[in-house]
Design an enzyme around this catalytic site. Structure first.
Site, short mmCIF file in Angstrom:
data_model
loop_
_atom_site.label_atom_id
_atom_site.label_comp_id
_atom_site.label_asym_id
_atom_site.label_seq_id
_atom_site.Cartn_x
_atom_site.Cartn_y
_atom_site.Cartn_z
N TYR A 239 -38.07 -2.63 12.49
CA TYR A 239 -38.19 -3.69 13.62
C TYR A 239 -38.69 -2.97 15.10
O TYR A 239 -38.38 -1.87 15.04
CB TYR A 239 -37.04 -4.56 13.69
CG TYR A 239 -35.77 -3.90 14.42
CD1 TYR A 239 -35.09 -3.02 13.87
CD2 TYR A 239 -35.49 -4.27 15.75
CE1 TYR A 239 -34.13 -2.45 14.32
CE2 TYR A 239 -34.40 -3.62 16.45
CZ TYR A 239 -33.77 -2.70 15.82
OH TYR A 239 -32.59 -2.24 16.40
N ARG B 42 -43.85 4.13 17.64
CA ARG B 42 -42.53 3.96 16.75
C ARG B 42 -42.34 3.22 15.58
O ARG B 42 -42.08 3.69 14.60
CB ARG B 42 -41.42 3.85 18.00
CG ARG B 42 -40.12 4.53 17.10
CD ARG B 42 -38.98 4.04 18.30
NE ARG B 42 -38.78 2.83 18.90
CZ ARG B 42 -37.81 2.71 19.84
NH1 ARG B 42 -37.31 3.62 20.49
NH2 ARG B 42 -37.90 1.34 20.21
N ARG C 234 -34.57 -8.40 -8.19
CA ARG C 234 -33.98 -7.71 -7.31
C ARG C 234 -33.69 -6.45 -8.05
O ARG C 234 -33.00 -6.31 -8.70
CB ARG C 234 -32.57 -8.25 -6.88
CG ARG C 234 -31.98 -7.67 -6.06
CD ARG C 234 -30.26 -8.17 -5.81
NE ARG C 234 -29.53 -7.14 -4.87
CZ ARG C 234 -29.13 -6.05 -5.27
NH1 ARG C 234 -29.24 -5.78 -6.66
NH2 ARG C 234 -28.51 -5.34 -4.38
N HIS D 203 -33.45 -2.21 -6.92
CA HIS D 203 -33.54 -1.09 -5.94
C HIS D 203 -34.83 -0.39 -5.61
O HIS D 203 -35.17 -0.12 -4.58
CB HIS D 203 -32.21 -0.04 -5.98
CG HIS D 203 -31.09 -0.86 -5.78
ND1 HIS D 203 -29.77 0.21 -5.59
CD2 HIS D 203 -30.57 -2.01 -5.80
CE1 HIS D 203 -28.83 -0.86 -5.56
NE2 HIS D 203 -29.33 -1.77 -5.57
N LYS E 19 -36.09 2.97 12.96
CA LYS E 19 -35.47 1.74 13.62
C LYS E 19 -35.39 0.63 12.70
O LYS E 19 -36.21 -0.28 12.47
CB LYS E 19 -36.68 1.21 14.89
CG LYS E 19 -35.93 0.45 15.81
CD LYS E 19 -36.64 0.25 17.05
CE LYS E 19 -36.32 -0.86 18.00
NZ LYS E 19 -34.75 -0.76 18.30
N GLU F 295 -25.56 8.88 20.81
CA GLU F 295 -26.25 7.71 21.58
C GLU F 295 -25.38 6.70 21.30
O GLU F 295 -24.17 6.88 20.94
CB GLU F 295 -27.93 7.47 20.88
CG GLU F 295 -27.76 7.00 19.52
CD GLU F 295 -29.10 7.03 18.86
OE1 GLU F 295 -29.82 6.47 19.54
OE2 GLU F 295 -29.25 6.99 17.78
C1 LIG Z 1 -29.76 3.16 18.28
C2 LIG Z 1 -30.77 3.18 19.26
N1 LIG Z 1 -30.84 4.16 20.38
C3 LIG Z 1 -31.67 3.86 21.32
C4 LIG Z 1 -32.24 2.63 21.65
C5 LIG Z 1 -33.17 2.46 22.81
O1 LIG Z 1 -34.59 2.61 22.57
P1 LIG Z 1 -35.51 1.82 23.58
O2 LIG Z 1 -35.55 2.61 24.87
O3 LIG Z 1 -36.89 2.03 22.98
O4 LIG Z 1 -35.24 0.39 23.58
C6 LIG Z 1 -32.20 1.44 20.81
C7 LIG Z 1 -33.07 0.43 21.09
O5 LIG Z 1 -32.46 -0.60 20.42
C8 LIG Z 1 -31.36 1.80 19.43
O6 LIG Z 1 -31.23 0.95 18.59
#
Ligand SMILES: Cc1ncc(COP(=O)(O)O)c(C=O)c1O
Length: 285
Positions: free
Chosen positions: A34, A53, A104, A106, A152, A184
Site C-alpha cells: 500500500y 516506493r 487458498r 500459500h 510497505k 523507527e
Molecule cells: C514503518 C513506517 N516507517 C516510516 C513511515 C514514514 O514514511 P512516509 O514519510 O513516507 O510517510 C511509515 C509510513 O507509513 C511507516 O509505515
C-alpha cells in the site's frame, strides 16, 4: 452527506458498493502492499516518491502490476474530483493485492489472477498546533515486526498491536527497538539531533524509506546541518538534544518524553523549529 466515492478494479463507485472476494489474498494473507499520499493545498504531495516506493514494494513481493506513473496520478486526481466535499486535509490510500486465487494456498496462484486495486481518499486529522508546540510522548517497545520492513506491506498486525499499546500508555508514538538499536516508529521514521547534527538510521532494509525522511535530509542539506545515517543504540536516545518522528501525515513530530525520560530539556527544540518552518514552506510550493 454524499457517499464517499472509491476506486476498485477499474470502477469509481460508492464505498458501500465496493466489495472484494473473500478469496482475495489481501483478505486471506495480507498479500499486498500500500501507499498513503497526503494532499496539501489541494495537490498531491510528492506523488513520484510514493509511486517509486510502491513500485519497489510491488517488485519486492513479486507482484507484477506495473502501471505508468501518469496513470496512477490521473486516477488519484479523478478520485479527488469525485469527492469534492472532503475539505483541506486529506490523503489518498492505494492498496494492491495479488487478487483472488481459486484456492487458498500459500504459494502464488498457478492460474493468472488479476491484482485487486483499491484506492480511496479520506480526510485526516492533522497533528494539532498544541501538540507541535508541546511535543509528544513516545514509548519504546521491542520491534516484533518482520525483517523486510522496507516493503510497505499490508501485513500490519504487529504494528496495530504496538500502536494500541502506545494509545493505552498515553503515548503518541512507539520507538521500536531491535537488537539494542532504536529503529523507527510504527508508521514513522526516527531522527535525532545531537550538537546540531542530524542522526537517522540508514535505509538498510530494516526500516521503511520514508518520503518525509528524504525531505528532512534535503532540508538539512539546504540548512547546512550535517547528517549522519547510522544505527542508533538505545543509549543514544538519552543523550539526544532533540528527537523527532516523521511521516507523511504527522510531518515532523517532536518527541519530548520517551517512557519516563525527558528528551533534552523536555521542550520542543530550536532545530525542530527551523525544519518545521522549511517543511511548511515546501508544502506551499
Ligand atoms: C514503518 C513506517 N516507517 C516510516 C513511515 C514514514 O514514511 P512516509 O514519510 O513516507 O510517510 C511509515 C509510513 O507509513 C511507516 O509505515
Amino acid at each position: 452527506m454524499p457517499s464517499r466515492i472509491v476506486y476498485l478494479n477499474g470502477h469509481f463507485l460508492p464505498l458501500e458498493e465496493a466489495h472484494v472476494s473473500v478469496m482475495d489474498r489481501g483478505f486471506l494473507f495480507g498479500d499486498g502492499v500500500y501507499e498513503v499520499i497526503p494532499i496539501f493545498c489541494g495537490k498531491l504531495f510528492r506523488p513520484q516518491a510514493h509511486l517509486q516506493r510502491l513500485k519497489a514494494s510491488l517488485a519486492a513481493i513479486r507482484l507484477d502490476c506495473v502501471w505508468k506513473e501518469a496513470a496512477y496520478i490521473d486516477l488519484f486526481e479523478k478520485l479527488l474530483q469525485h469527492n469534492p466535499e472532503q475539505g483541506e486535509n486529506r490523503s489518498v490510500y492505494i492498496q494492491i493485492t495479488r487478487g483472488a486465487g481459486e484456492n487458498r494456498e500459500h504459494v502464488f496462484p498457478k492460474k493468472e489472477v488479476t491484482p485487486t486495486i483499491f484506492v480511496q481518499c479520506t480526510p485526516f486529522e492533522p497533528v494539532s498546533f498544541e501538540t507541535y508546540m508541546q511535543g509528544a510522548k513516545a514509548i519504546t517497545l521491542p520491534d516484533i515486526r518482520w525483517a523486510n520492513c522496507f516493503i510497505k506491506a499490508i501485513t500490519l498486525l504487529p504494528n496495530l498491536l504496538l500502536a494500541q499499546q502506545a494509545l493505552e500508555e498515553d503515548a503518541k508514538e512507539v520507538i521500536l527497538i531491535r537488537e539494542g538499536m532504536a529503529v523507527e516508529g510504527v508508521a514513522s521514521n526516527l531522527c535525532l539531533i545531537k550538537n546540531n547534527r542530524l542522526i537517522t538510521p540508514p535505509v538498510d532494509g530494516s526500516i521503511l524509506s520514508g518520503v518525509t525522511r528524504s525531505l528532512i535530509l534535503e532540508i538539512a542539506a539546504q540548512q547546512q546541518i550535517p547528517c549522519i545515517e547510522q544505527k542508533i543504540p538505545v543509549a543514544m536516545l538519552q543523550e539526544a538534544d532533540e528527537i523527532w518522528m516523521t511521516g507523511s501525515l504527522k510531518e515532523i513530530l517532536p518527541i519530548t518524553q520517551i517512557d519516563e525520560m525527558q528528551v533534552g530539556n523536555g521542550k520542543v527544540g530550536p532545530v525542530w523549529q527551523v525544519f518545521f518552518r522549511c517543511y511548511q514552506e515546501i508544502k506551499l510550493e
